[in-house]
Structure formats: C-alpha cells, structure tokens
Design a protein around this motif. Sequence first.
Motif, short mmCIF file in Angstrom:
data_model
loop_
_atom_site.label_atom_id
_atom_site.label_comp_id
_atom_site.label_asym_id
_atom_site.label_seq_id
_atom_site.Cartn_x
_atom_site.Cartn_y
_atom_site.Cartn_z
N GLU A 1 0.73 -1.13 0.12
CA GLU A 1 0.09 -0.11 0.18
C GLU A 1 0.82 1.22 -0.06
O GLU A 1 0.21 2.33 0.00
N TYR A 2 2.15 1.17 -0.05
CA TYR A 2 3.07 2.35 -0.01
C TYR A 2 2.76 3.34 -1.16
O TYR A 2 2.19 4.53 -0.94
N ASN A 3 2.38 3.02 -2.26
CA ASN A 3 2.11 4.02 -3.45
C ASN A 3 0.80 4.63 -3.20
O ASN A 3 0.51 5.69 -3.31
N ARG A 4 -0.07 3.91 -2.48
CA ARG A 4 -1.48 4.39 -2.27
C ARG A 4 -1.25 5.54 -1.04
O ARG A 4 -1.98 6.69 -1.27
N ARG A 5 -0.36 5.36 -0.41
CA ARG A 5 -0.19 6.28 0.69
C ARG A 5 0.68 7.62 0.13
O ARG A 5 0.31 8.61 0.56
N LEU A 6 1.54 7.28 -0.80
CA LEU A 6 2.11 8.37 -1.41
C LEU A 6 1.11 9.21 -2.04
O LEU A 6 1.19 10.45 -2.25
N ALA A 7 0.25 8.77 -2.52
CA ALA A 7 -0.86 9.30 -3.58
C ALA A 7 -1.90 10.20 -2.64
O ALA A 7 -2.14 11.27 -2.99
#
Length: 165
Positions: free
Chosen positions: A55-61
Amino acid sequence: MRALLHNLTREGRWIPWLFVAFFLVVFAANGIMVTVALSTWTGLTTETHYRDGIEYNRRLAAVQRQEALGWDVTVRSETLENGVLDFAVAVTGPEGQPLYPDRVAVAFVRPTSEGFDSRHELQLRADGSYGTFVDLPLDGVWDARVTVEEHGRRHQSGQRLFVER
C-alpha cells in the motif's frame, strides 16, 4: 637462580585465573544485558508489514492529495496547573482563511509503550479553533495524530509532544 625461577612460577600461578575471571565477568555482563533486552521488549512492531509495503504507493498518492488541499493545520498544547493538557487545533485554507471542518479528532499515542493510547473528538471553540482537555496518564513523550475531515476530504498530521506535570 633456580630458586628465584621456582618462586616466580609458584607466585605466578594466579595469573591464568585472572584471564578466567575476566571472561567470566564478560559472560555475566552479556548475560545480564541479553536478559534485560528480552524482558523489556515494548512490542513495537507491525504484523501487517507485507500489506503496508504493497500500500506504499497508495499512501504516497494520499499525501499528494493532502498537499493539494493547501490546508494549514496548527497545533497548540499547554499543560495546565492541574496537569491536564489543553490541546487545540486551528485549520486554515489555502488563502489563510479559517476553515470549519466537519470533524477534527486527535489520537494520543505513546511511542515507547503500549496500552495508554486514546482518541478524542475536538469541539469548536469561541476563538475558531477546535480543542479538548485531556488528562494523559503518563508524563513524557506523546505523539498527537490529528485528523481533519471536511466534505469527504481528509488531512492528517502529527506532532510530538512532551508532557510534564
């Protein structure tokens, strides 16, 4: 000469025992440190490390969406005479105008030990800020995690506090 060498070797018998004693002290100290380290484990870990990585990319978004809002969340805290924490949050928009969100909440998290965390809804005050009075159970370091929600949009921020009574 032979008598002198005989006396030195006889009197020097304790020297190897110094090495044995030294290593016994080192092993005892290491054993104490290992025992203390294992018995004082605070439990700071996560069981969802794999999912968190995915979920790292979702958190960056989500962080980029939050920055695009342009909100400024200012936290103020003061320990009163009775030991109660007066915690307040002011929210302003991109042009500096005050915002009045639908919901403002704070979670107080103790970063070094479990079992003392608490969540609080903040109420609108006369000065336009949102606040609450909190009696935290322990002095020391706390993380205040503020969540501001308005019309489905969310802003999250955090601040480390030192509480001393």
